[in-house]
Design a protein around this motif. Structure first.
Motif, PDB file in Angstrom:
ATOM      1  N   LEU A 103       0.825  -1.214   0.000  1.00 18.29           N
ATOM      2  CA  LEU A 103       0.000   0.000   0.000  1.00 18.29           C
ATOM      3  C   LEU A 103       0.857   1.261   0.000  1.00 18.29           C
ATOM      4  CD1 LEU A 103      -2.718  -1.285   2.472  1.00 18.29           C
ATOM      5  CD2 LEU A 103      -3.080  -0.750   0.049  1.00 18.29           C
ATOM      6  N   LEU A 104       1.984   1.236   0.708  1.00 17.41           N
ATOM      7  CA  LEU A 104       2.859   2.416   0.719  1.00 17.41           C
ATOM      8  C   LEU A 104       3.443   2.654  -0.674  1.00 17.41           C
ATOM      9  CD1 LEU A 104       4.746   2.210   4.140  1.00 17.41           C
ATOM     10  CD2 LEU A 104       2.742   3.566   3.528  1.00 17.41           C
ATOM     11  N   VAL A 131      -1.746  -2.433  10.523  1.00 20.35           N
ATOM     12  CA  VAL A 131      -1.618  -2.117   9.088  1.00 20.35           C
ATOM     13  C   VAL A 131      -2.132  -0.711   8.805  1.00 20.35           C
ATOM     14  CG1 VAL A 131      -2.302  -2.747   6.740  1.00 20.35           C
ATOM     15  CG2 VAL A 131      -1.737  -4.532   8.385  1.00 20.35           C
ATOM     16  N   SER A 132      -3.362  -0.409   9.230  1.00 23.61           N
ATOM     17  CA  SER A 132      -3.899   0.919   8.927  1.00 23.61           C
ATOM     18  C   SER A 132      -3.083   2.010   9.619  1.00 23.61           C
ATOM     19  CB  SER A 132      -5.382   1.040   9.268  1.00 23.61           C
ATOM     20  OG  SER A 132      -5.674   0.432  10.483  1.00 23.61           O
ATOM     21  N   GLY A 133      -2.618   1.741  10.853  1.00 24.75           N
ATOM     22  CA  GLY A 133      -1.800   2.723  11.562  1.00 24.75           C
ATOM     23  C   GLY A 133      -0.524   3.047  10.811  1.00 24.75           C
ATOM     24  N   ALA A 134       0.149   2.014  10.303  1.00 24.10           N
ATOM     25  CA  ALA A 134       1.410   2.214   9.576  1.00 24.10           C
ATOM     26  C   ALA A 134       1.177   2.940   8.255  1.00 24.10           C
ATOM     27  CB  ALA A 134       2.084   0.869   9.316  1.00 24.10           C
ATOM     28  N   VAL A 135       0.109   2.574   7.564  1.00 23.92           N
ATOM     29  CA  VAL A 135      -0.154   3.199   6.252  1.00 23.92           C
ATOM     30  C   VAL A 135      -0.537   4.663   6.437  1.00 23.92           C
ATOM     31  CG1 VAL A 135      -1.608   3.148   4.184  1.00 23.92           C
ATOM     32  CG2 VAL A 135      -0.745   1.017   5.151  1.00 23.92           C
ATOM     33  N   VAL A 136      -1.393   4.956   7.421  1.00 23.77           N
ATOM     34  CA  VAL A 136      -1.788   6.343   7.681  1.00 23.77           C
ATOM     35  C   VAL A 136      -0.550   7.186   8.010  1.00 23.77           C
ATOM     36  CG1 VAL A 136      -3.024   7.857   9.282  1.00 23.77           C
ATOM     37  CG2 VAL A 136      -4.132   5.811   8.446  1.00 23.77           C
ATOM     38  N   SER A 137       0.384   6.603   8.754  1.00 20.13           N
ATOM     39  CA  SER A 137       1.565   7.356   9.193  1.00 20.13           C
ATOM     40  C   SER A 137       2.594   7.592   8.096  1.00 20.13           C
ATOM     41  CB  SER A 137       2.257   6.617  10.347  1.00 20.13           C
ATOM     42  OG  SER A 137       1.437   6.603  11.477  1.00 20.13           O
ATOM     43  N   ALA A 139       2.015   6.958   4.328  1.00 17.61           N
ATOM     44  CA  ALA A 139       1.602   6.999   2.911  1.00 17.61           C
ATOM     45  C   ALA A 139       1.948   8.335   2.270  1.00 17.61           C
ATOM     46  CB  ALA A 139       0.107   6.738   2.817  1.00 17.61           C
ATOM     47  N   SER A 140       2.147   8.287   0.954  1.00 15.78           N
ATOM     48  CA  SER A 140       2.481   9.506   0.207  1.00 15.78           C
ATOM     49  C   SER A 140       1.237  10.226  -0.291  1.00 15.78           C
ATOM     50  CB  SER A 140       3.343   9.150  -1.002  1.00 15.78           C
ATOM     51  OG  SER A 140       4.449   8.392  -0.601  1.00 15.78           O
ATOM     52  N   VAL A 296      -6.784  11.374   6.517  1.00 16.91           N
ATOM     53  CA  VAL A 296      -5.591  12.035   7.068  1.00 16.91           C
ATOM     54  C   VAL A 296      -4.708  12.481   5.907  1.00 16.91           C
ATOM     55  CG1 VAL A 296      -3.554  11.784   8.534  1.00 16.91           C
ATOM     56  CG2 VAL A 296      -5.675  10.637   9.169  1.00 16.91           C
ATOM     57  N   VAL A 297      -4.416  13.776   5.892  1.00 21.92           N
ATOM     58  CA  VAL A 297      -3.550  14.351   4.861  1.00 21.92           C
ATOM     59  C   VAL A 297      -2.244  14.722   5.543  1.00 21.92           C
ATOM     60  CG1 VAL A 297      -3.289  16.251   3.218  1.00 21.92           C
ATOM     61  CG2 VAL A 297      -5.562  15.265   3.642  1.00 21.92           C
ATOM     62  N   ARG A 298      -1.144  14.196   5.030  1.00 26.15           N
ATOM     63  CA  ARG A 298       0.161  14.514   5.626  1.00 26.15           C
ATOM     64  C   ARG A 298       0.974  15.401   4.704  1.00 26.15           C
ATOM     65  NH1 ARG A 298       3.080  10.387   5.743  1.00 26.15           N
ATOM     66  NH2 ARG A 298       4.708  11.436   6.885  1.00 26.15           N
TER      67      ARG A 298
END
Length: 301
Positions: A103-104, A131-137, A139-140, A296-298
């Motif tokens: 996903l990343l 999984v969702s925690g890692a992807v949210v933190s 992801a591009s 979540v937008v980073r």
């Protein structure tokens, strides 16, 4: 080629066959349709370590079985998506390995990633799932988390898009995405700005802070928010905007504003140095308490 040129207008949804994932697929299909872009179903499989002794290669049949099972989950997800949006263009990607890595990697070229989260669990901070925690933190692209208890109802189906605004660069990016989402959905946009007494210098020690004073601060914040939203209104003049200025903590104010909303959008500064700390505490708390799906937008990594 620049990064922008390679970006693809596509909604990616993680598929694992769970009820939370099914809810995420429905939400993603609806969003892809409203935006007029395709949906891609993403699933992965890994060989459980306990099935074979160290140093032994598992037989090919095991891989084949796992792949077949995964493709069956993707097919089931496709049926769910087509129920929501019969004319939607749907593709899929199946990979062997970690769903996080997959996903990343996909997030580098996507419009958004949508994931389901069980949203259960006794330990605060562990509720999101690894999984969702890692992807949210990491992801591009923006990531939407649809918790299992975020059901679409007649009340929230046409509800507003809510965005938290604090004036920072990442908040600006989140506001731009929120305007796009509201425009695609024909929804009202609710811009929420919060402030606490501690941020405001009173007239001085020994004086009682009057209601007039709070009223003046509220008015000043309202004018600042108007100015802030002005540039977005120029490009999305058709989006109806409502403002909420709350003297409250962000988590509580945004949770309240998101009652009956179809989406809550928040920026996460994620300044932490540790891998798992890339999500700000406000976003982390909201992912557990938001009454609707949350994006979540980073900042650009």
């Amino acid at each position: 080629m620049t990064k922008e040129m390679t970006k693809e207008d596509i909604v990616i949804v993680a598929v694992d066959g769970s009820p939370a994932s099914e809810r995420a697929v429905r939400w993603a299909a609806n969003t892809a349709t409203k935006r007029g872009i395709p949906l891609r179903l993403a699933a992965s499989y890994t060989m459980p370590q306990f099935l074979y002794a160290e140093g032994m290669m598992p037989p090919q049949e095991l891989f084949d079985d796992l792949q077949r099972e995964t493709i069956a989950k993707v097919d089931a997800a496709r049926e769910i998506a087509l129920e929501v949006a019969p004319d939607l263009k749907i593709g899929h990607a199946v990979a062997e390995g970690s769903p996080i890595d997959m996903l990343l990697e996909m997030s580098k070229d996507a419009t958004m990633i949508v994931m389901g989260s069980r949203g259960l669990g006794g330990l605060s901070g562990m509720v999101l799932g690894s999984v969702s925690g890692a992807v949210v933190s990491h992801a591009s692209c923006p990531v939407v988390v649809v918790r299992e208890d975020n059901s679409v109802t007649e009340e929230n189906k046409y509800g507003p898009v809510v965005v938290g605004v604090d004036g920072s660069d990442v908040s600006k990016k989140a506001t731009a995405v929120a305007f796009e989402e509201a425009a695609a959905r024909g929804a009202e946009l609710v811009a929420v700005h919060t402030w606490m007494d501690t941020q405001v210098q009173g007239p001085g020690a020994g004086f009682t802070v009057t209601d007039d004073y709070w009223e003046a601060v509220q008015q000043e914040k309202s004018e600042l928010l108007d100015t802030y939203l002005e540039e977005f209104r120029e490009t999305h003049g058709d989006v109806k905007v409502r403002k909420i200025i709350a003297r409250d903590r962000p988590v509580r104010a945004l949770t309240e504003a998101a009652e009956g909303a179809q989406l809550l959008v928040t920026g996460s500064h994620g300044r932490g140095g540790f891998k798992g700390m890339l999500l700000g505490s406000t976003s982390r708390a909201l992912l557990q308490s938001a009454p609707c799906p949350m994006m979540v937008v980073r900042p650009e990594s």
